[in-house]
Design an enzyme around this catalytic site. Sequence first.
Site, short mmCIF file in Angstrom:
data_model
loop_
_atom_site.label_atom_id
_atom_site.label_comp_id
_atom_site.label_asym_id
_atom_site.label_seq_id
_atom_site.Cartn_x
_atom_site.Cartn_y
_atom_site.Cartn_z
N CYS A 358 0.74 -1.31 -0.13
CA CYS A 358 0.02 0.04 -0.13
C CYS A 358 0.82 1.29 0.12
O CYS A 358 0.26 2.44 0.23
CB CYS A 358 -0.92 -0.10 1.23
SG CYS A 358 -0.16 -0.02 2.75
N GLU A 392 -1.88 1.24 -4.88
CA GLU A 392 -1.81 -0.17 -4.45
C GLU A 392 -1.15 -0.78 -5.37
O GLU A 392 -1.48 -0.79 -6.47
CB GLU A 392 -3.14 -0.62 -3.90
CG GLU A 392 -3.02 -1.78 -3.12
CD GLU A 392 -3.38 -1.64 -1.70
OE1 GLU A 392 -3.41 -2.46 -0.83
OE2 GLU A 392 -3.36 -0.29 -1.49
#
Length: 404
Positions: A358, A392
Amino acid sequence: MNCEHFGICGGCTNIQDYSTQLQAKHNLTLQEFQSFLDTKSKNFQYPTNPLAIEVFASPQEGFRARAEFRFSHVFQNKSGLDFAMNAFGYNHRVPIKKCPILLPTLQDIMPLLLHYLNTYDLLNHKLYACNLLSSLQNEIIITLIYHKSLDSHWESLALKIQKELEYTLNTNIHIIGRSKNHKHILSNDIICEHLTLFANTPKERTYTFFKQESRFCQPNPFINTQMLEFIVSALSSIYTPQTPCDMLELYCGSGNFTIPLASIFRHIFATEVVKSAITLLQKNMAKNNIENIIPARLNAFESIQALRKERVFFRLKNIDLDAFAFDCVLIDPPRSGVGEEEVLYFLQNFNTIIYVSCNPHTLLNDLRILSQSHYVMRFGLFDQFPHTYHRECIVILRKSNKIL
């Protein structure tokens, strides 16, 4: 996106049109990771040259399954309280009445909930925040957070509101009240999510996941589906029933990746430090009739110690670590990344590494070590949070074979 608060509310920080946003994210990721994708100067055998970044777009609206709102009495007026978010570019809050990025069922419940909060002083007195969580099947958890103790009068009124909301929206609603050191659950704090992978293909399969209030879950179910399909398709091209082996998962959470991958491997040794997440994983295993996942409450360093036989853990007394034949590892670290060289060098022992990130910046740092032994087989960029600068990434790495 058509939102009256766009550029005012700080929930969305990227106000360019969506195609421009996505292209900019792609360009930046390509620029940052080019050295790991362009193999011309490498002394390894790679499948393609150069490797392309696969980009996965999200719906522009109605994609987010959870929200956290604040309230402030500064915004009280003749029409009552509004939800509040941090202002775009400023250190104060702004009132909002709607939020188009939320799933439609959450958008529907916002004005109804505000009506009840403004109607009953017992509900709005010392109300601090409101968290919303939904599934694609429209089941909703509403968490009301207070700076006061909640009594039986609050519970009776909240239960009445819960039933009225269920009747109006024709779906299951669960209201939870939180105050210091107390959690009042009127009906349930868990909802069900059904995710279908590879829809309308011969590989179609639906999985059921329990999502619990206050426990982490993927916020964008549409992107989550694409992430799962990406990993499953990549690993299915590597591992077949004729080559049975096992997978280690670090930071497995409640099994978002573990559950769909269980059909590919003989066993999955799923480690997680949060005890309640393991409990939820076990519920997900039972719901999906999966028996080849072995959960263990270990952090990354403890997992390494256990597998290297450097330390004996009483909690592993019923698990035969020698029975595993690991070939693959999946790691989904926090935003800080893996960071620790000991863990990164440990990961190099596996033929396949799935790295879910992330934070591209920490991924970039970790790849500098992992790329010493592995090459990037596939690189996916997933737009988990449209209208922000968040990116992401999922990287599938395979152990390199040097050309002699």
